[in-house]
Scaffold this active site. Structure first.
Site, short mmCIF file in Angstrom:
data_model
loop_
_atom_site.label_atom_id
_atom_site.label_comp_id
_atom_site.label_asym_id
_atom_site.label_seq_id
_atom_site.Cartn_x
_atom_site.Cartn_y
_atom_site.Cartn_z
N GLU A 195 -12.69 -19.29 -43.15
CA GLU A 195 -11.99 -18.07 -43.59
C GLU A 195 -10.70 -17.89 -42.77
O GLU A 195 -10.69 -18.16 -41.55
CB GLU A 195 -12.96 -16.90 -43.33
CG GLU A 195 -12.45 -15.52 -43.64
CD GLU A 195 -13.50 -14.45 -43.26
OE1 GLU A 195 -14.49 -14.75 -42.55
OE2 GLU A 195 -13.32 -13.29 -43.71
N LYS A 247 -12.09 -11.90 -51.27
CA LYS A 247 -13.36 -11.46 -50.66
C LYS A 247 -13.79 -10.10 -51.21
O LYS A 247 -13.04 -9.11 -51.15
CB LYS A 247 -13.18 -11.39 -49.15
CG LYS A 247 -14.46 -11.15 -48.36
CD LYS A 247 -14.15 -11.23 -46.86
CE LYS A 247 -15.39 -11.14 -46.00
NZ LYS A 247 -15.06 -11.30 -44.57
N CYS A 304 -17.70 -15.46 -46.10
CA CYS A 304 -18.33 -14.85 -44.94
C CYS A 304 -19.29 -13.70 -45.29
O CYS A 304 -20.32 -13.94 -45.88
CB CYS A 304 -17.24 -14.44 -43.95
SG CYS A 304 -17.85 -14.38 -42.26
C1 ACM Z 1 -16.96 -11.80 -41.63
O1 ACM Z 1 -17.07 -11.42 -42.78
N1 ACM Z 1 -15.84 -12.37 -41.19
C2 ACM Z 1 -18.08 -11.68 -40.69
#
Ligand code: ACM
Length: 269
Positions: A39, A111, A146
């Site tokens: 990420e 995301k 993530c």
């Molecule tokens: C995250 O979503 N970077 C823990």
């Protein structure tokens, strides 16, 4: 059969040109069909404000992804790269680029579930979960990023859309996700690859320690490869995407056909 690699390293916050050079040099050394990076690996993670994130961001059509697209086409490889994306709406998203050899298939996932102080910097993703099919390589790829892991709906949505593999660029600061990921692979009968990062970043008087331990699970939930917590590491495995498609595990049961969405009270439909 395809080869799949995850790359674990410590991007340097605020040094995009060094991070991008590093990504290209990993690519030069890896022959795999699919390479998954962490990420926000072009910029680093711990932005404190939206202005800071915007100034490090660039569009999907910008120079970083365009250069990776040329490389993907030239080397006939698939890359998954987390980056700070500047949308045409002027918002900045915590995104993952799926860069396919055939540029027409390349796409961006934003995301869905923002973690911790990301809310101060990034807009909530609006792409939703989707699967990209590469018929030439006979693979269907879905992405999550993530913290999306904490929501079984993320992987379920991708599974139900026909993903053979879920790729997950990550900057994880806990290790509890190792409890859950094998279940997400098993219950959807998909491969699951997490490329996590290492190193520490400080911001706003706080230190974040990234936990490494990138890993790849098979569609039976068994671990195929795992990095150590604090090492630069490349994992490589061979996968057979077609093996994920028959969701039955005996003559009576099929994990998707046996679902009873009408009894799930519209929580998962
Ligand atoms: C995250 O979503 N970077 C823990």
């Amino acid at each position: 059969m395809l080869t799949l690699s995850t790359v674990q390293f410590a991007p340097i916050f605020g040094d995009k040109s060094v991070n991008i050079k590093r990504i290209h040099s990993y690519i030069e050394s890896i022959k795999s069909d699919i390479i998954v990076f962490p990420e926000l690996c072009t910029t680093g993670y711990f932005f404190q404000t939206q202005e800071e994130a915007i100034s490090a961001s660039e569009p999907f059509s910008g120079e970083t992804i365009t250069a990776l697209q040329h490389t993907a086409t030239a080397r006939n490889q698939i890359y998954v790269v987390g980056f700070a994306e500047l949308g045409t709406d002027g918002k900045v998203y915590n995104s993952a680029a799926l860069i396919m050899p055939d540029a027409k298939l390349s796409s961006v996932y934003r995301k869905t579930h923002l973690f911790y102080k990301e809310r101060n910097c990034f807009a909530e993703g609006d792409t939703g979960f989707f699967v990209v099919e590469d018929s030439e390589r006979d693979i269907r790829i879905g992405m999550m990023i993530c913290y999306d892991w904490r929501f079984p709906e993320s992987s379920r949505t991708l599974g139900l859309q026909g993903a053979d593999i879920i790729v997950c660029p990550a900057n994880l600061v806990t290790d509890v996700w190792h409890i859950v990921m094998p279940a997400r692979a098993l219950e959807n009968k998909v491969y699951l690859a997490v490329a996590n990062r290492t190193g520490t970043e400080t911001g706003g008087g706080e230190e974040l320690i990234f936990k490494g331990e990138s890993a790849i699970w098979g569609y039976n939930g068994k671990i195929m490869a795992k990095s150590a917590p604090d090492e630069e590491s490349i994992l490589t495995v061979t996968i057979d995407p077609a093996q994920t498609r028959n969701k039955s595990f005996n003559t009576f049961n099929d994990i998707f056909a046996d679902r009873r969405p009408e009894l799930y009270k519209n929580i998962i439909v």
